[in-house]
Design a protein around this motif. Sequence first.
Motif, PDB file in Angstrom:
ATOM      1  N   LYS A   1       0.714  -1.714  -0.228  1.00 43.00           N
ATOM      2  CA  LYS A   1       0.014   0.042   0.237  1.00 43.00           C
ATOM      3  C   LYS A   1       0.792   1.434  -0.288  1.00 43.00           C
ATOM      4  O   LYS A   1       0.633   2.315  -1.084  1.00 43.00           O
ATOM      5  CB  LYS A   1      -1.252   0.095   0.920  1.00 43.00           C
ATOM      6  CG  LYS A   1      -1.707   0.688   1.282  1.00 43.00           C
ATOM      7  CD  LYS A   1      -2.338   1.012   2.700  1.00 43.00           C
ATOM      8  CE  LYS A   1      -3.681   2.084   2.434  1.00 43.00           C
ATOM      9  NZ  LYS A   1      -4.421   2.184   3.567  1.00 43.00           N
ATOM     10  N   ASN A   2       2.032   1.366   0.682  1.00 45.35           N
ATOM     11  CA  ASN A   2       2.658   2.305   0.608  1.00 45.35           C
ATOM     12  C   ASN A   2       3.338   2.633  -0.541  1.00 45.35           C
ATOM     13  O   ASN A   2       3.799   3.967  -1.605  1.00 45.35           O
ATOM     14  CB  ASN A   2       3.989   2.195   1.531  1.00 45.35           C
ATOM     15  CG  ASN A   2       3.562   2.357   3.366  1.00 45.35           C
ATOM     16  OD1 ASN A   2       2.291   2.914   3.311  1.00 45.35           O
ATOM     17  ND2 ASN A   2       4.196   1.771   4.562  1.00 45.35           N
TER      18      ASN A   2
ATOM     19  N   HIS B   1       0.980   3.890  -3.163  1.00 44.67           N
ATOM     20  CA  HIS B   1       0.798   5.610  -3.170  1.00 44.67           C
ATOM     21  C   HIS B   1       1.952   6.444  -3.250  1.00 44.67           C
ATOM     22  O   HIS B   1       1.396   7.375  -4.087  1.00 44.67           O
ATOM     23  CB  HIS B   1       0.729   5.377  -1.233  1.00 44.67           C
ATOM     24  CG  HIS B   1       0.615   6.981  -0.687  1.00 44.67           C
ATOM     25  ND1 HIS B   1      -0.765   8.214  -1.775  1.00 44.67           N
ATOM     26  CD2 HIS B   1       1.324   7.992  -0.534  1.00 44.67           C
ATOM     27  CE1 HIS B   1      -0.061   9.404  -0.966  1.00 44.67           C
ATOM     28  NE2 HIS B   1       0.858   9.625  -0.005  1.00 44.67           N
TER      29      HIS B   1
END
Length: 587
Positions: A458-459, A462
């Motif tokens: 997810k990081n 992003h």
Amino acid sequence: MKQFFKFVLATVVGIILASLIPIFIFIGIIVAASGDKPVEVDANSILHIKIDYPVNERTPNNPLSGLSFLGIPDDNVGLNDILADIKKAKNDDNIKGIFLDESYMLSGQATTEEIRNALIDFKRSGKFIIAYSEIYTQGFYYLASVADKVYLNPNGIFEFKGFSSEVTFVKGALDKLGIEAQIIKVGTFKSAVEPLIRTNMSDANRLQVTSYLGSLYDHFLSGISSSRHINKDSLFNYANTGLIQEPEDALKYKLVDGLKYKDEILNDLKARTGISERKDLHSIELGEYAKANVNTGDKTTSQDRIAIVYASGEINGGDGDDNSIGSETISKALRQVRLDSKVKAVVFRVNSPGGSSLASDVIWREVMLTKKVKPIIVSMGDYAASGGYYISCAADSIFAEPNTITGSIGIFAILPNMQKFFNDKLGVTFDGVKTGKYADLGDISRPLTPEEKAILQKNVNHGYDTFTKHVAEGRHKTQAYVDSIGQGRVWTGSQAIKIGLVDRLGNINDAVRSAAAKAGLDNYRLVTYPEQKSIFSKFGQGLSAQMSAHFVKAELGDSYRYYEQIKGVTKMMRVPQARMPYDIVIK
């Protein structure tokens, strides 16, 4: 007792070395003071150019350079001074021509391109360029091909075989050590991680390497074709069929103009400059010529300035130097030029394969703020890829050389799992307690759980979303389009201009002229940032590091790149990264 004498001896040696440091400093000050005196150029001189070292963007500020008799390595002339010297020689009546002597062009192709174009401009003065070597690498021949005459030693070596690119894979070594590289990435072509998890190239990576290598080779052949007046298809055939085996072959197919020994070349140069064969040739080296006071007509009393901000090397947080980009150092430099009312425009010189995505974003922010108050033009060097493109994309305009390596818009993270290494190889085990489920996230003594991998993914997602948004805004494209040409794919400058990642093909001087035009300036001074620190400001650490690097390079030679690749693997064990797939080595 033996240990006692060892400690005593070590102490004595330490005291002696410590007492010598002030002497070194004193000598350095004397050398620095004497170095400020302008050098006189004899009439009928030639500029002697020999580049057998990696060319950095700027010549280091090192007053101790020249003290090689004390074991201190000489500093190499940077690209800034090489280009300035060639331009100065063009208008110097005392310089009659240039002698390109045995060089290896260990730097990237865009650096070679800048020097080559400067030599082409030099020839417009009507002065001559003579090239000679016992061994012509393809890189040096590309440079030398612009010369009026190209000579090869009768028993020399002429390399003309085409380009190849090789990747070093270390997965097998990691497997033997019981180390697993846990990969989280975005981008089909983001292949920086492949050496850690594969033993060969993926299909996607092979596709992109084939594409950009072909683009680089086509430009290489086109340049030689234009300079030597040989059909490009013929050149391709010479390399593809291995026709150039002996010096006589290079002469037969008109790649060189003659087979001569060095003494014959020197006599030729003497004849061209009106010097008797019995007398010494009047010549001056690049480093010395930089100190020559020559009126080139470029001096101005204008208070208006164009700032060149140099960003070269891997991108990391904190401070940097001439060979590394520190987000704090570059951000400070951009703030300085932004707030300086005398600086009317900025050229941001980027030569970087990328690095930390966070550090890249910090620099990107400063570029954005600068753009709001004055023109900022990017000039790309050998690389401006991944993080290097990240910090470039917000500029008003982007210049690249045809053989600049750019793009590589993507993000990845690597976390090593060293459980088997600790347990099976070292017999070390770990145990502990924690107050939360993810308190030990990032611990290398165990594998990631599926939930932890999801957090890291997810990081990274992003980070990629932010990266592509910034590019879309800076390049006036849709984010979907940026994603379609992104995915970590690498492009050459020639390819990048076609897909909108670059505005124009050109060198740093073209970028300066563009910045001046945007600022409406006819007369201006050039100033450079960040300030180059003297070796005295970091004497202990800086000198030891410089000497260590110098001796390691000298010992390993061409194999030094493998040492650098292994070091690069260890540096990538951080999250997240916006870095090129790997260092591109063309052989």
